[in-house]
Design an enzyme around this catalytic site. Structure first.
Site, PDB file in Angstrom:
ATOM      1  CG  HIS A 163       8.826  14.248 -27.156  1.00  0.00           C
ATOM      2  ND1 HIS A 163       9.524  13.222 -27.743  1.00  0.00           N
ATOM      3  CD2 HIS A 163       7.508  13.994 -27.392  1.00  0.00           C
ATOM      4  CE1 HIS A 163       8.679  12.384 -28.328  1.00  0.00           C
ATOM      5  NE2 HIS A 163       7.448  12.830 -28.139  1.00  0.00           N
ATOM      6  CB  CYS A 179       3.330  14.137 -28.798  1.00  0.00           C
ATOM      7  SG  CYS A 179       2.138  13.548 -27.570  1.00  0.00           S
TER       8      CYS A 179
END
Length: 205
Positions: A163, A179
């Protein structure tokens, strides 16, 4: 055969032209994006270390073109082009980014995604996260940034995401949470290249 002054100057001119072209391309990569739902103003290149800029590199691989390889120890992500070439992106890796190894695929994509803190995050810091238990809408302040690729395996969401970020200064480093983060400009570029179903390989130390 001796090197003449003329050939030396021609070689130098060609090298300088190549550097200028590369710089211009990189500047365009991080230019303004007024067409976005939340327009991005552009990011000056002097704010991005040269080694962290998106670029095409030599990358020997037997994987098919279109495959994404996340090298978490190196904090780099590669989009395989074929013929031992790839586009290299810099990433930052959070705690959740160290919990997946091996093959997965892009099961879902989202532009300016919403974000909901995990139960553990709310438990750990209720003062900060409890008010967001119902989710945070997408936008410049959302920690998932401009795009998100949700990784799946066997039809199951792995809760592992590639992302964007609203903290561009974090790129290239290990982080305490999240992440795999990319600069918003880079995750938009990757998002446009990657359809759902794309194979993703996550390498760990």
């Amino acid at each position: 055969m001796p090197i003449t002054r003329r050939s030396l100057l021609l070689g130098l001119s060609a090298a300088l032209a190549g550097c200028t072209t590369q710089y211009s391309q990189q500047a365009a990569n991080y230019g303004p994006k007024p067409q976005e739902e939340h327009p991005l103003p552009g990011m000056p290149l002097d704010k991005i270390k040269p080694e962290l800029r998106r670029t095409e590199v030599d990358y020997p691989s037997s994987e098919k073109p279109g495959t994404v390889i996340v090298d978490t120890p190196a904090r780099r992500l590669y989009y395989i082009l074929g013929n031992n070439k790839a586009i290299r992106y810099a990433v930052s890796v959070g705690r959740e980014g160290l919990q997946l190894r091996g093959n997965a695929y892009v099961g879902r994509k989202a532009e300016w995604p919403s974000w909901t803190p995990t139960a553990n995050m709310i438990k750990r810091d209720p003062g900060k996260y409890a008010k967001l238990a119902g989710g945070m809408t997408g936008g410049p302040n959302n920690p998932l940034g401009a795009r998100a690729l949700y990784l799946y395996r066997g039809g199951n969401d792995l809760h592992f995401r590639i992302h964007g970020t609203n903290q561009p200064e974090s790129i290239g480093y290990a982080m305490s949470s999240g992440c795999i983060r990319m600069l918003n400009y880079d995750v938009i570029d990757l998002y446009d290249r990657v359809p759902t179903g794309t194979k993703v390989i996550v390498l760990q130390a």
